[in-house]
Design an enzyme around this catalytic site. Structure first.
Site, PDB file in Angstrom:
ATOM      1  N   GLU A 167      -1.752  -5.707   3.570  1.00  0.00           N
ATOM      2  CA  GLU A 167      -3.123  -5.487   3.077  1.00  0.00           C
ATOM      3  C   GLU A 167      -3.310  -6.361   1.843  1.00  0.00           C
ATOM      4  OE1 GLU A 167      -4.998  -1.160   3.385  1.00  0.00           O
ATOM      5  OE2 GLU A 167      -2.923  -1.059   2.751  1.00  0.00           O
ATOM      6  N   ASN A 205      -2.997   3.777   3.518  1.00  0.00           N
ATOM      7  CA  ASN A 205      -2.554   5.031   2.886  1.00  0.00           C
ATOM      8  C   ASN A 205      -3.682   6.023   2.658  1.00  0.00           C
ATOM      9  OD1 ASN A 205       0.171   4.517   2.879  1.00  0.00           O
ATOM     10  ND2 ASN A 205       0.018   3.264   1.041  1.00  0.00           N
TER      11      ASN A 205
END
Ligand code: NAD
Length: 306
Positions: A167, A205
């Site tokens: 990411e 997350n």
């Protein structure tokens, strides 16, 4: 006096080329990041405050590369050359020539801030700085450095040599050449990048860790045992690992820190960390890395603790 430091519209600034990398933190992520950088031909220096973490990281990297050689994913010559590209130190001064430093130290904002304070005077002005943080604001971390425009989030997945995704998170001040340079590096490392905006815990997350927290709540409330919960999610939702097994793999300290960032950052009670997760972390039961979490790793196969 020209006070506009931004390039004129249409002007293209070449992204800086990254020829050498520093990694801060020799834990499970730091050694994985060093591993993929070294195999991609980049000289890497890992810095940690603990000498034993550095020797452990070198041993882990060698073991993981051996495994890749056995599976014919890497040649033994490439492994030997890659391992020779990795240096270790407990002194930030050795990073004075790095083009990029990736910080992968403990998931605590004060730890990271302190690292940047001591680290940045040692870096050359053009050095880019990335954090592998799982959840903390890139804008806020960048603002704690002397180079917010050269600061970026580069979030690798665990285990780094195996997982494809990185990411990439821009802080509000991150400039385009930094973004392009880091994106090009991710490609060079054989990764696929996904861009996330700078929100607490980013994309992966934001979705994954509340699910783990919910699994801990299910255990806490007695909905199921550790094995019932993990078996249910493996066979009922086709997840390769159960959520509690995964929590142990990530590290319960890291999972708790991410929940705290979500809870505080989004001010929503649905992100409240499960008290049982808090208790495990208070006990020092961090999962695989300490030998005990939701499973006890002193036995083979690991034994569920509840
Ligand atoms: P870890 O506990 O395995 O390793 C952290 C390392 O940082 C330790 O070796 C520690 O000695 C070192 N450290 C602490 N303070 C330091 C300092 N001042 N200077 C240098 N080194 C220092 O943690 P990890 O799982 O490798 O996580 C590291 C980072 O990566 C965290 O920000 C975490 O959120 C992120 N991350 C973790 C995962 C995961 O699955 N564990 C996945 C993606 C990102």
């Amino acid at each position: 006096m020209n006070v506009d430091l931004k390039p004129a519209a249409g002007m293209v600034i070449e992204p800086p080329e990254i020829r050498s990398v520093g990694v801060i933190g020799a834990g499970q992520m730091g050694n994985g990041i060093a591993h993929v950088c070294a195999l991609a031909g980049l000289p890497v220096t890992i810095v940690d405050i603990k000498e034993d973490a550095l020797s452990k990281a070198m041993a882990t990297m060698a073991r993981n590369m051996d495994r890749q050689v056995k599976r014919s994913l890497v040649s033994s010559d490439d492994r030997d050359e890659a391992l020779m590209r990795v240096k270790t130190s407990t002194d930030y001064a050795v990073l004075n020539n790095a083009d990029l430093v990736i910080e992968a130290a403990t998931e605590k904002e004060d730890v990271k801030r302190q690292i940047y304070k001591v680290l940045t005077p040692n870096l050359k002005p053009s050095c880019l700085l990335a954090s592998n943080t799982s959840s903390i604001s890139i804008t806020r971390l960048g603002a704690a450095t002397d180079r917010p425009e050269k600061f970026i989030g580069m979030h690798f997945m665990n285990p780094v040599p195996v997982m494809k995704l990185v990411e990439i998170i821009r802080g509000i001040a991150t400039d385009e050449p930094t973004f392009q340079a880091v994106k090009a590096l991710a490609e060079k490392l054989g990764k696929v990048s996904a861009v996330s905006e700078d929100f607490p815990a980013f994309i992966v997350n934001r979705i994954l860790v509340p699910m783990i927290n919910e699994a801990v709540y299910a255990l806490y409330e007695g909905v199921g045992s550790v094995s019932a919960i993990d078996t249910s999610m493996k066979l009922g939702a086709n997840h390769p690992m159960g959520p509690l097994e995964l929590a142990d793999f990530i590290g319960l300290d890291t999972c708790l820190s991410i929940m705290q960032v979500l809870y505080e950052g989004l001010s929503d009670s649905k992100y409240r960390p499960c008290p049982l997760l808090v208790k495990y972390v208070e006990a020092g039961w961090y999962g695989r890395k300490t030998g005990r979490g939701f499973y006890d790793y002193s036995q083979t196969p690991p034994r569920p603790t509840r």
